[in-house]
Design an enzyme around this catalytic site. Structure first.
Site, PDB file in Angstrom:
ATOM      1  N   VAL A  73      13.366 -18.886 -13.728  1.00 13.58           N
ATOM      2  CA  VAL A  73      13.480 -20.496 -14.155  1.00 13.58           C
ATOM      3  C   VAL A  73      12.482 -21.046 -13.279  1.00 13.58           C
ATOM      4  O   VAL A  73      12.373 -20.694 -12.046  1.00 13.58           O
ATOM      5  CB  VAL A  73      14.895 -20.838 -13.435  1.00 13.58           C
ATOM      6  CG1 VAL A  73      15.338 -22.443 -13.761  1.00 13.58           C
ATOM      7  CG2 VAL A  73      15.960 -19.960 -14.454  1.00 13.58           C
ATOM      8  N   GLU A 105      16.614  -4.473 -12.779  1.00 17.53           N
ATOM      9  CA  GLU A 105      16.295  -4.120 -11.209  1.00 17.53           C
ATOM     10  C   GLU A 105      16.214  -5.463 -10.260  1.00 17.53           C
ATOM     11  O   GLU A 105      15.692  -6.398 -11.062  1.00 17.53           O
ATOM     12  CB  GLU A 105      15.015  -3.214 -10.906  1.00 17.53           C
ATOM     13  CG  GLU A 105      15.149  -2.106 -11.471  1.00 17.53           C
ATOM     14  CD  GLU A 105      14.781  -1.806 -12.948  1.00 17.53           C
ATOM     15  OE1 GLU A 105      15.071  -0.692 -13.557  1.00 17.53           O
ATOM     16  OE2 GLU A 105      14.265  -2.681 -13.556  1.00 17.53           O
ATOM     17  N   ASN A 110      16.474 -10.669  -2.740  1.00 14.36           N
ATOM     18  CA  ASN A 110      16.849 -11.807  -3.505  1.00 14.36           C
ATOM     19  C   ASN A 110      18.123 -12.215  -3.758  1.00 14.36           C
ATOM     20  O   ASN A 110      18.770 -11.974  -4.776  1.00 14.36           O
ATOM     21  CB  ASN A 110      16.192 -11.555  -4.848  1.00 14.36           C
ATOM     22  CG  ASN A 110      15.980 -12.862  -6.176  1.00 14.36           C
ATOM     23  OD1 ASN A 110      16.847 -13.923  -5.834  1.00 14.36           O
ATOM     24  ND2 ASN A 110      15.152 -12.794  -7.168  1.00 14.36           N
ATOM     25  N   TYR A 117      23.976 -12.165 -10.520  1.00 12.18           N
ATOM     26  CA  TYR A 117      24.337 -11.045 -11.451  1.00 12.18           C
ATOM     27  C   TYR A 117      25.818 -10.455 -10.973  1.00 12.18           C
ATOM     28  O   TYR A 117      26.472 -10.031 -11.814  1.00 12.18           O
ATOM     29  CB  TYR A 117      23.229  -9.678 -11.102  1.00 12.18           C
ATOM     30  CG  TYR A 117      21.988 -10.205 -11.277  1.00 12.18           C
ATOM     31  CD1 TYR A 117      21.699 -10.845 -12.610  1.00 12.18           C
ATOM     32  CD2 TYR A 117      20.690 -10.024 -10.735  1.00 12.18           C
ATOM     33  CE1 TYR A 117      20.460 -11.473 -12.945  1.00 12.18           C
ATOM     34  CE2 TYR A 117      19.547 -10.343 -11.006  1.00 12.18           C
ATOM     35  CZ  TYR A 117      19.389 -10.945 -12.229  1.00 12.18           C
ATOM     36  OH  TYR A 117      18.028 -11.177 -12.603  1.00 12.18           O
TER      37      TYR A 117
END
Length: 157
Positions: A73, A105, A110, A117
């Site tokens: 994004v 992955e 992050n 996720y």
């Protein structure tokens, strides 16, 4: 605001690369995107009503599975649910093709992506040692995540 979803195409690559280099310390190259397009990978670009590229993703089909290769994004538009929108579309597409799993992955560092996720139901199933460059001459591991696309999960009996 009504957004437009369209396949990535060569004319969009300059806009894709402009976002990619702003979003990542180690961005994909133009050749990475060209190779993905040539290979026929599934690509989506999310555009504003004015035609501004807001986000994109690249995914690769496998045998009864999909692998998310890139979802990004624009830094100017993060935190608005655009990655979630793209990922829901990919999940729906993967289910429609009969896939059992969606894989990806992610860097352990992050945290924003990892939260997204996890919210979508991905689970960590492995680690790829030294997968990513880290900018200090070292390598960062990758967490291997998967999402079950079992269409009977959560079904009401």
């Amino acid at each position: 605001m009504t957004l437009t979803l369209q396949p990535m195409a060569l004319p969009l690559l300059d806009a894709v690369l402009a976002i990619e280099v702003r979003a990542y310390s180690f961005p994909w190259s133009r050749a990475n995107f060209v190779d993905s397009l040539a290979a026929g990978h599934l690509t989506h670009c999310l555009l504003s009503p004015e035609g501004e590229l807001l986000a994109y993703q690249v995914a690769m089909a496998g045998f009864e599975e999909w692998h998310l290769l890139n979802v990004t994004v624009s830094p100017d538009h993060q935190g608005r649910g655009l990655a979630t929108q793209l990922l829901h579309g990919l999940i729906d597409h993967a289910r429609a093709t009969g896939a059992d799993w969606l894989w990806l992955e992610v860097r352990p560092s992050n945290e924003r992506a990892r939260r997204l996720y996890a919210h979508l139901g991905f689970e960590q199933v492995g680690v790829r040692k030294g997968y990513y460059p880290d900018g200090r001459g070292q390598r960062e591991d990758a967490l291997v995540l998967r999402l079950s696309l079992d269409q009977t999960a959560g079904a009401v009996a």
